[in-house]
Design an enzyme around this catalytic site. Structure first.
Site, short mmCIF file in Angstrom:
data_model
loop_
_atom_site.label_atom_id
_atom_site.label_comp_id
_atom_site.label_asym_id
_atom_site.label_seq_id
_atom_site.Cartn_x
_atom_site.Cartn_y
_atom_site.Cartn_z
N SER A 112 51.87 107.82 14.22
CA SER A 112 52.22 106.69 13.37
C SER A 112 52.03 107.00 11.90
O SER A 112 52.68 107.89 11.35
CB SER A 112 51.42 105.47 13.82
OG SER A 112 51.92 104.29 13.24
N ASP A 196 59.21 100.49 21.30
CA ASP A 196 58.25 100.45 20.20
C ASP A 196 58.49 99.19 19.35
O ASP A 196 59.53 99.09 18.69
CB ASP A 196 58.38 101.71 19.34
CG ASP A 196 57.24 101.86 18.35
OD1 ASP A 196 56.66 100.83 17.96
OD2 ASP A 196 56.94 103.00 17.96
N HIS A 226 54.52 101.77 21.22
CA HIS A 226 53.96 102.52 20.08
C HIS A 226 52.68 103.19 20.54
O HIS A 226 51.57 102.72 20.27
CB HIS A 226 53.71 101.56 18.93
CG HIS A 226 53.45 102.25 17.61
ND1 HIS A 226 54.39 103.04 16.98
CD2 HIS A 226 52.36 102.27 16.81
CE1 HIS A 226 53.90 103.49 15.84
NE2 HIS A 226 52.66 103.05 15.73
#
Length: 437
Positions: A112, A196, A226
């Protein structure tokens, strides 16, 4: 093999270390003696700082939110701030110091927000041509980020590879020198979750267009959200990519297509990152671009799934009673009207017949149509296989078998249908199935 790991927003190095245990086991088996370094971002967060964009379900489910500010969380830079956001350039300087003191490193693995720092660091290590690009771009764009002083005299070779999970990037024009003319040529493998809810679609497209990894970049879509995908085949894909990237021959990396879904690139070299002020994704921006379940529906679905998880241990027995089968579509009912409705709903997978000696219909599964995959057919079970008095009895349990959250995800991706958890009548084992319209 020495690998640097960059955690995501509001995580820490130790947290990311725990989340990558299985991945590191696979790397260690392929490269015995490998070492891993897990730094923590410089921006300290209180959990209360992030409540403004956390979904209601996260607040409802976590006991930590009863005393949130006792939790240690960090980030590499602040979200939703002017370009460059506070902490980003400091994080790049910290990465440079790590390279000097702990390096050299063969590659970087990022999750991320860490992918922003990891890809920028890889770019800065690609030699004098990159530094020249910064000088040229700064002359034409006064607000551009300058080449960091911490990298000017660094004695570290270019990274051999990069791995990202749920990646995004700096799409503001101030960051163009990191990504374009030349492209980042360090080989990168990008994992993106099909469901996600954090990284919006335009950010995924920006990563595609930036071509991070150049001609040796690769992208894998996994059927998750995610998170780092779970499964040996995904971890082995990382090992195979590392092995391929570390070879001198610039051959393209290939994954076994029968195990890991791939997404081919159709973009062209002249494409550049989106020129937008958006730097970091948020749930609010994701909602604006992608239809996701409401907070109420998500909470309801999650509570049902939690109920289901609790009911599995200890697992109650499910007793097969007969060969008679009825559609099990989320509510307990053996009435002929309910079965007729269910049979009509699933007419492409089921056919109903009525026996003269019984007041109830028998619904039998038939083969899916040619255009349907057999493994996506709904399982059919007896309505009376649930043992009386067990934890599985009652409409509450049967309703939770139907995951509203998964159905919302299916509809969101243009694949309307129903997802079921159903008992197969053999020792109480639960299995799942899916039907697509």
């Amino acid at each position: 093999m020495r690998i640097l790991f960059f955690h995501g927003h509001t995580q820490t190095g130790p947290v990311f270390e725990r989340k990558t245990v299985r991945l590191r086991e696979h790397i260690q088996r392929a490269y015995p003696g490998s070492t891993f370094f897990f730094p923590t971002g410089p921006i300290a967060y209180k959990v209360s700082d992030r409540l403004d964009y956390l979904s209601e379900i996260q607040r409802e489910r976590s006991d930590n939110f009863k005393d949130p500010d006792l939790i240690e969380t960090h980030a590499w830079f602040r979200l939703f701030e002017d370009d460059p956001p506070r902490g980003l350039l400091e994080s790049l300087d910290i990465a440079a110091e790590i390279l000097r003191v702990e390096g050299p490193f063969d590659g970087v693995i990022c999750f991320s927000q860490g992918s922003v720092v990891g890809s920028m660091m890889a770019s800065l290590l690609e030699g004098p041509r990159r530094r020249q690009r910064f000088d040229e771009y700064a002359a034409s764009f006064p607000g551009a980020v300058r080449y960091p002083k911490s990298y000017k005299n660094i004695n570290h070779p270019p990274l051999k590879f990069g791995i990202t999970y749920g990646a995004y990037m700096g799409t503001s024009p101030v960051f163009n020198a990191f990504y374009s003319e030349p492209l980042i040529e360090t080989p990168f493998l990008h994992f993106m979750g099909e469901f996600d809810p954090v990284v919006p679609s335009e950010m995924v497209a920006a990563v595609d267009k930036a071509q991070i990894g150049g001609s040796r970049r690769r992208k894998v879509m996994h059927p998750g959200a995610h998170a780092i995908p779970v499964g040996d085949r995904y971890h082995e894909a990382v090992v195979d990519f590392i092995r391929s990237a570390c070879e001198t021959s610039p051959t393209y990396f290939d994954l076994p297509s029968d195990e890991v879904p791939l997404l081919s690139y159709n973009d062209t070299p002249e494409q550049t990152p989106f020129q937008t002020p958006l730097l970091t994704p948020s749930l609010s921006s994701a909602v604006s671009t992608t239809s996701i379940p409401s907070s109420e529906a998500t909470i309801l679905a999650t509570r049902r799934l939690d109920q289901w998880e609790k009911s599995r241990s200890p697992r109650s027995n499910i007793r097969p009673r007969s060969t008679r089968r009825t559609v099990f579509s989320g509510r307990r009912s053996t009435s002929s009207s309910a079965e007729s409705s269910a049979a009509s709903q699933h007419s492409d997978h089921f056919e109903a017949t009525r026996t003269p000696t019984s007041s109830t219909s028998t619904v039998q599964m038939i083969e899916p149509t040619v255009n349907k995959e057999p493994n996506l057919a709904v399982r059919v079970v007896e309505d009376d296989t649930i043992v009386s008095g067990s934890e599985y009895e009652g409409e509450g349990w049967q309703e939770l078998l139907l995951s509203d959250l998964l159905n919302e995800m299916l509809r969101r991706h243009g694949r309307p249908g129903r997802f079921y958890f159903v008992p197969d009548g053999e020792g109480g084992r639960l299995e799942n199935g899916m039907r697509l319209n």
